[in-house]
Design an enzyme around this catalytic site. Sequence first.
Site, PDB file in Angstrom:
ATOM      1  N   THR A 125       0.810  -1.214  -0.175  1.00  0.00           N
ATOM      2  CA  THR A 125      -0.046  -0.180  -0.107  1.00  0.00           C
ATOM      3  C   THR A 125       0.969   1.227  -0.075  1.00  0.00           C
ATOM      4  O   THR A 125       0.541   2.276  -0.650  1.00  0.00           O
ATOM      5  CB  THR A 125      -0.735   0.071   1.214  1.00  0.00           C
ATOM      6  OG1 THR A 125      -1.821  -1.155   1.114  1.00  0.00           O
ATOM      7  CG2 THR A 125      -1.597   1.383   1.286  1.00  0.00           C
ATOM      8  N   SER A 130       1.525  -7.342  -1.367  1.00  0.00           N
ATOM      9  CA  SER A 130       2.043  -8.402  -0.459  1.00  0.00           C
ATOM     10  C   SER A 130       1.444  -9.751  -0.382  1.00  0.00           C
ATOM     11  O   SER A 130       1.759 -10.691   0.214  1.00  0.00           O
ATOM     12  CB  SER A 130       2.697  -7.840   0.954  1.00  0.00           C
ATOM     13  OG  SER A 130       1.410  -7.924   1.914  1.00  0.00           O
ATOM     14  N   THR A 139       1.478  -4.482   4.199  1.00  0.00           N
ATOM     15  CA  THR A 139       1.144  -4.948   5.574  1.00  0.00           C
ATOM     16  C   THR A 139       0.781  -6.376   5.795  1.00  0.00           C
ATOM     17  O   THR A 139       0.800  -6.984   6.641  1.00  0.00           O
ATOM     18  CB  THR A 139       0.366  -3.807   6.456  1.00  0.00           C
ATOM     19  OG1 THR A 139      -0.915  -4.049   5.658  1.00  0.00           O
ATOM     20  CG2 THR A 139       1.011  -2.518   6.304  1.00  0.00           C
ATOM     21  N   ASP A 140       0.006  -6.803   4.701  1.00  0.00           N
ATOM     22  CA  ASP A 140      -0.785  -7.979   4.806  1.00  0.00           C
ATOM     23  C   ASP A 140       0.280  -9.075   5.419  1.00  0.00           C
ATOM     24  O   ASP A 140      -0.211 -10.142   6.135  1.00  0.00           O
ATOM     25  CB  ASP A 140      -1.708  -8.492   3.587  1.00  0.00           C
ATOM     26  CG  ASP A 140      -2.606  -7.411   3.312  1.00  0.00           C
ATOM     27  OD1 ASP A 140      -3.050  -6.656   4.419  1.00  0.00           O
ATOM     28  OD2 ASP A 140      -3.022  -7.130   2.361  1.00  0.00           O
TER      29      ASP A 140
HETATM   30  N1  ASP Z   1      -2.570  -5.140   0.389  1.00  0.00           N
HETATM   31  C1  ASP Z   1      -1.683  -4.389   0.708  1.00  0.00           C
HETATM   32  C2  ASP Z   1      -0.441  -5.188   0.865  1.00  0.00           C
HETATM   33  O1  ASP Z   1      -0.215  -5.846   1.661  1.00  0.00           O
HETATM   34  C3  ASP Z   1      -1.978  -3.956   2.129  1.00  0.00           C
HETATM   35  C4  ASP Z   1      -1.050  -2.993   2.773  1.00  0.00           C
HETATM   36  O2  ASP Z   1       0.158  -2.881   2.354  1.00  0.00           O
HETATM   37  O3  ASP Z   1      -1.380  -2.508   3.937  1.00  0.00           O
HETATM   38  O4  ASP Z   1       0.438  -5.115  -0.115  1.00  0.00           O
END
Ligand code: ASP
Length: 335
Positions: A12, A54, A85-86
Site C-alpha cells: 500500500t 504483499s 502490511t498483509d
Molecule cells: N494489500 C496490501 C499489501 O499487503 C496492504 C498493505 O500494504 O497495507 O500489499
Amino acid sequence: MKKILMITTGGTIASRHTANGLAPMISAREMLEYVPEINNFCIPDTLEVFKVDSTNITPDHWLRLASAIEEHYEQYDGFVICHGTDTMAYTAAILSYLIQNSPKPIVITGAQRPIDLINTDAKSNLTDSFLYASSPQSCGVQIVFNGEVILGTRAKKTHSKSYNAFSSINYPHLAVIQEGRIIRYIPQEPADHPTFYHSLNSNVSILKLIPGMSCGVLSYMLEHSDAVILESYGLGGLPASPDYPFREELANWVGRNKTIVMTTQVPNEGSHMRIYQVGQTAKEEFKLLEAYDMTVESVVCKLMWILAQTTDPAQVQKMFYQPIAQDLLFLSADY
Ligand code: ASP
C-alpha cells in the site's frame, strides 16, 4: 552520517488508485521525495527488488530479499524494507531466520494508506524507520510501524484498517518513537557478524481446527506436507471423541518423518499442552512439537527454515526448540 539502503517491494505504501483498486506503482526514488527531512540524519539510497501487493509474496520473494541484503551488506550501515502490511509479519519472521545475529539494523515498514494521500501514515512510518535504522544502538530484524518497534519474530497484523496495524505478541515493544526520539524499552545486544541462510522448504501447511470438523483435510495435509501445524484451541489440545478420528489419523503418521506442531488460535500467551488431558495425551502419543509462546507466523517460518536443512525428527525438534531472535521464551519443563 549512516548510509541506509531502502529496499522496496510494493505494498500500500507504494500504491496508487487504479480502476480495479489500489496497486503498487510508486518508485523508490519518488517515495524518498515525500520524506526529505531524513537527509538531515542519514544518507539514503534505494533498491527496488520487486513491486507486488504483499498478498502475492512467496518464499522465493523472501530469498530474493535476503540475498539483496546480503549482497549490499558491507556497503550500508542499515536497511529499511518497504513492504505491504498483509504479510509483513511473515516477512519479518522469515528474515529473522534467514539473517541471524545481524549487527546492522534491518527495519521493515509500510503503511495503511498510500504515501501520496493527505491522511497517509506512510511518511511518519518511513521517517521513523530511517531514524531507527540510523541509530547506532539498533540491530537485528524489526518492524517499525505507528511509532512502535516490534521484534521481527513477535509481530502480528491485528488491525486491517487502523494505523496501529501491528501488535507485539508475548513480548514487549523494543522501543517507541515519539517526535523524532527513540525511547528504548529492550536494548538489543549487537552480535559480531551476521549468518545468512539461502534455502527454505515451503512444504508446510496449517490446519485451523473448528468444532465438529471432518479430518479428511488433515489426512490430505499430512500426505502432501513435510510439516503440519495444528492451530487448536486454548492451551492446545486434540479432540478425543469417537466423532473426531483425528487421533487415529495422526497415529498413522508417527515415525514417518512428518513434523507436526501444535499451536493455538488464541493470539496471546501461547500453548501449554501439559495442563489438560486433551493436550498432554496427544503430545505424548503422537510426538507433537509445541509452539509455546511463538507466533503462528514464526512457527511457519521457522519450520520452512529448519526443514530446508534437515528432516531428521531429532534434529528438527532440537532446532525448533532452540530460541532464535527471541522467538521462544516459555519452554516448559515438560519438554
Ligand atoms: N494489500 C496490501 C499489501 O499487503 C496492504 C498493505 O500494504 O497495507 O500489499
